[in-house]
Design a protein around this motif. Structure first.
Motif, PDB file in Angstrom:
ATOM      1  N   GLY A  64       0.830  -1.207   0.000  1.00 47.16           N
ATOM      2  CA  GLY A  64       0.000   0.000   0.000  1.00 47.16           C
ATOM      3  C   GLY A  64       0.857   1.247   0.000  1.00 47.16           C
ATOM      4  N   GLU A  65       0.231   2.359  -0.246  1.00 46.03           N
ATOM      5  CA  GLU A  65       0.918   3.644  -0.145  1.00 46.03           C
ATOM      6  C   GLU A  65       1.190   3.898   1.346  1.00 46.03           C
ATOM      7  OE1 GLU A  65       2.557   6.884  -2.265  1.00 46.03           O
ATOM      8  OE2 GLU A  65       1.509   5.108  -3.010  1.00 46.03           O
ATOM      9  N   PHE A  66       2.381   4.344   1.670  1.00 44.01           N
ATOM     10  CA  PHE A  66       2.773   4.458   3.070  1.00 44.01           C
ATOM     11  C   PHE A  66       3.303   5.847   3.381  1.00 44.01           C
ATOM     12  CE2 PHE A  66       6.081   3.805   6.450  1.00 44.01           C
ATOM     13  CZ  PHE A  66       5.212   3.463   7.476  1.00 44.01           C
ATOM     14  N   TYR A  67       2.741   6.440   4.441  1.00 45.83           N
ATOM     15  CA  TYR A  67       3.224   7.736   4.912  1.00 45.83           C
ATOM     16  C   TYR A  67       3.604   7.598   6.380  1.00 45.83           C
ATOM     17  CZ  TYR A  67       1.326   9.966   0.713  1.00 45.83           C
ATOM     18  OH  TYR A  67       1.067  10.324  -0.587  1.00 45.83           O
ATOM     19  N   GLU A  68       4.733   8.183   6.720  1.00 41.75           N
ATOM     20  CA  GLU A  68       5.191   8.149   8.106  1.00 41.75           C
ATOM     21  C   GLU A  68       5.366   9.580   8.595  1.00 41.75           C
ATOM     22  OE1 GLU A  68       9.156   6.756  10.601  1.00 41.75           O
ATOM     23  OE2 GLU A  68       8.584   5.650   8.788  1.00 41.75           O
ATOM     24  N   ILE A  69       4.677   9.922   9.674  1.00 39.58           N
ATOM     25  CA  ILE A  69       4.784  11.266  10.233  1.00 39.58           C
ATOM     26  C   ILE A  69       5.015  11.179  11.735  1.00 39.58           C
ATOM     27  CG2 ILE A  69       3.368  12.359   8.456  1.00 39.58           C
ATOM     28  CD1 ILE A  69       0.994  12.265  10.284  1.00 39.58           C
ATOM     29  N   ASN A  70       5.534  12.247  12.301  1.00 39.15           N
ATOM     30  CA  ASN A  70       5.764  12.308  13.745  1.00 39.15           C
ATOM     31  C   ASN A  70       4.853  13.360  14.342  1.00 39.15           C
ATOM     32  OD1 ASN A  70       7.044  13.182  16.352  1.00 39.15           O
ATOM     33  ND2 ASN A  70       8.477  11.556  15.804  1.00 39.15           N
ATOM     34  N   ALA A  71       4.082  12.966  15.337  1.00 38.71           N
ATOM     35  CA  ALA A  71       3.079  13.860  15.904  1.00 38.71           C
ATOM     36  C   ALA A  71       3.693  15.092  16.566  1.00 38.71           C
ATOM     37  CB  ALA A  71       2.224  13.103  16.918  1.00 38.71           C
ATOM     38  N   SER A  72       4.953  15.013  16.951  1.00 40.87           N
ATOM     39  CA  SER A  72       5.579  16.148  17.632  1.00 40.87           C
ATOM     40  C   SER A  72       5.911  17.290  16.676  1.00 40.87           C
ATOM     41  CB  SER A  72       6.848  15.706  18.365  1.00 40.87           C
ATOM     42  OG  SER A  72       7.808  15.219  17.451  1.00 40.87           O
ATOM     43  N   VAL A  73       5.989  17.007  15.360  1.00 39.10           N
ATOM     44  CA  VAL A  73       6.348  18.056  14.392  1.00 39.10           C
ATOM     45  C   VAL A  73       5.310  18.219  13.285  1.00 39.10           C
ATOM     46  CG1 VAL A  73       8.819  17.840  14.808  1.00 39.10           C
ATOM     47  CG2 VAL A  73       7.747  16.412  13.066  1.00 39.10           C
ATOM     48  N   THR A  74       4.257  17.426  13.304  1.00 40.64           N
ATOM     49  CA  THR A  74       3.233  17.480  12.254  1.00 40.64           C
ATOM     50  C   THR A  74       1.911  17.939  12.846  1.00 40.64           C
ATOM     51  OG1 THR A  74       4.314  15.631  11.124  1.00 40.64           O
ATOM     52  CG2 THR A  74       2.068  16.183  10.428  1.00 40.64           C
ATOM     53  N   GLY A  75       1.250  18.872  12.166  1.00 41.54           N
ATOM     54  CA  GLY A  75      -0.013  19.418  12.657  1.00 41.54           C
ATOM     55  C   GLY A  75      -1.207  18.920  11.875  1.00 41.54           C
TER      56      GLY A  75
END
Length: 422
Positions: A64-75
């Motif tokens: 699948g399409e995969f996105y990885e984000i970090n909650a401390s720097v992403t709004g």
């Protein structure tokens, strides 16, 4: 330079170490990945136990399409843009689900977490959130109700870490296999031990050591101790920390503060982790002291928390207070014995249902079924009224699980309960 822990991340399930309590060949978790039916999930547990690594492996296996984000720097704005792209992919010609991995998910506010709800309900995205905090306290109930599974990641064992380190030492492309540095067996054992179940710490420490040694040198246990700035007294003196912990608990249980402080000092001198000692002391406060001195758990917990805030070497003073208090306090294991006895009954025999008068009656239709009808509110009778609380068969047998001692404060609880029986 890319850290060794990043270079050595497993690329497939077969390389992954640890978490065998839910991940093993043939498990529902394993099969859901291989069958490409894996749904949303929350991973929680200490750092360095494989949460991010496993999320990436799952995304790779699911195609699948995969996105990885970090909650401390992403709004919320970035998440909204991501969800819009996922909708186009889901409802468009591709008809593909997008996997979103959100690290440190507990850092998002309730409003930010709720922005995922609609996309989760529609199936536009599959969500994997990771957190070092208990999700039942740090994640909104609305999110938890829409996520099928919550998986607890446990610290890796010494054997897991040794396997991971050996793989890094042998790998010539991503690891340290091409570097002419030898490792003593004791050095690897010490590193796996001092890493405290954290693969990232173990690998990055190994990388740091190799990067700062000349070719042809040998890594010893002293080298590891220097790199981690930790004592290795256990290995120098031949002590086993688990034997010392056992001796500490038995000395406390036997009310010998001199022996207890002796074994505690040997643990500290050997480089034992504050958390390891603190956890054992908090267990003892309930297991061995319990109702004989109910305040022990509060005082010991405060001592452990203070030690974690202060750090070594002064933290040893806080823990020594807890050790002396536990060893000098009156003893009772009645609370633990009551629990074990009740649990044994549940596992070995058939138990009747909850009596009708104790069942929840705060919903429509409960009274028609007689739930709560005969319940007597103790406060309306001055604080106590005789009525049945145990299931029918246990009540008729006169079963008792809690047998208070006359030790310390428990004697007052014993007298009070005996007065109620009279």
């Amino acid at each position: 330079m890319i850290p060794l822990s990043t270079r050595m991340r497993p690329q497939k399930l077969e390389e992954f170490q640890g978490q065998e309590h839910f991940l093993y060949t043939g498990s529902l978790f394993y099969n859901s990945i291989k069958n490409k039916t894996f749904d949303s999930a929350i991973f929680y547990g200490p750092s360095g136990t494989g949460k991010t690594t496993l999320a990436r492996i799952i995304a790779r296996e699911m195609d699948g399409e995969f996105y990885e984000i970090n909650a401390s720097v992403t709004g919320t704005k970035e998440l909204k843009d991501l969800i819009d792209r996922a909708k186009d992919r889901f409802y468009g010609l591709e008809n593909r689900t997008t996997y979103v991995y959100i690290d440190e998910f507990h850092r998002w506010s309730k409003l930010q977490q709720d922005s995922l709800l609609k996309a989760l309900e529609e199936g536009v995205i599959k969500f994997i959130g990771s957190t070092t905090e208990n999700p039942y306290f740090s994640v909104n109930n609305a999110i938890i109700s829409r996520v099928r599974n919550i998986y607890e990641f446990r610290r890796l064992t010494k054997e897991h870490l040794l396997n991971i380190l050996q793989r890094a030492l042998c790998d010539r492309e991503r690891g340290l296999g091409a570097v002419d540095v030898k490792w003593d067996d004791d050095a690897l054992l010490v590193l796996a031990d001092l890493a405290n179940g954290d693969a990232r710490v173990a690998l990055d420490t190994a990388g740091f050591i190799v990067d700062n040694l000349a070719e042809g040198q040998t890594v010893t246990k002293e080298t590891v101790a220097e790199a981690m700035q930790r004592k290795i007294g256990f290995y120098d003196k031949g002590d086993d920390r688990y034997n010392l912990l056992s001796a500490l608990q038995k000395s406390i249980r036997g009310s010998d503060p001199d022996a207890a402080i002796h074994y505690y000092a040997r643990l500290i001198d050997g480089g034992a982790d504050i958390q390891m000692i603190g956890r054992r002391l908090m267990v003892m406060a309930s297991e061995d002291i319990g109702m004989a001195y109910p305040s022990a758990i509060s005082i010991v917990t405060s001592c452990v928390q203070a030690s974690l805030m202060i750090g070594m070497p002064e933290a040893a003073i806080n823990l020594s207070q807890a050790v002396i208090l536990l060893a000098s306090a009156p003893k009772s294991n009645s609370a633990n014995a009551a629990f074990e006895s009740a649990l044994s009954d549940l596992r070995k025999r058939k138990i009747d249902d909850v009596p009708d008068h104790l069942k929840d009656s705060h919903y429509a239709g409960a009274k028609k079924m007689g739930y709560g009808k005969e319940y007597k509110y103790p406060h309306a009778y001055g604080g106590y009224v005789k009525q049945q609380y145990l299931p029918d068969n246990l009540y008729k047998e006169g079963v008792k699980y809690y047998n208070p001692t006359s030790n310390g404060s428990e004697s007052s609880f014993k007298k009070y309960l005996e007065s109620l029986e009279k």
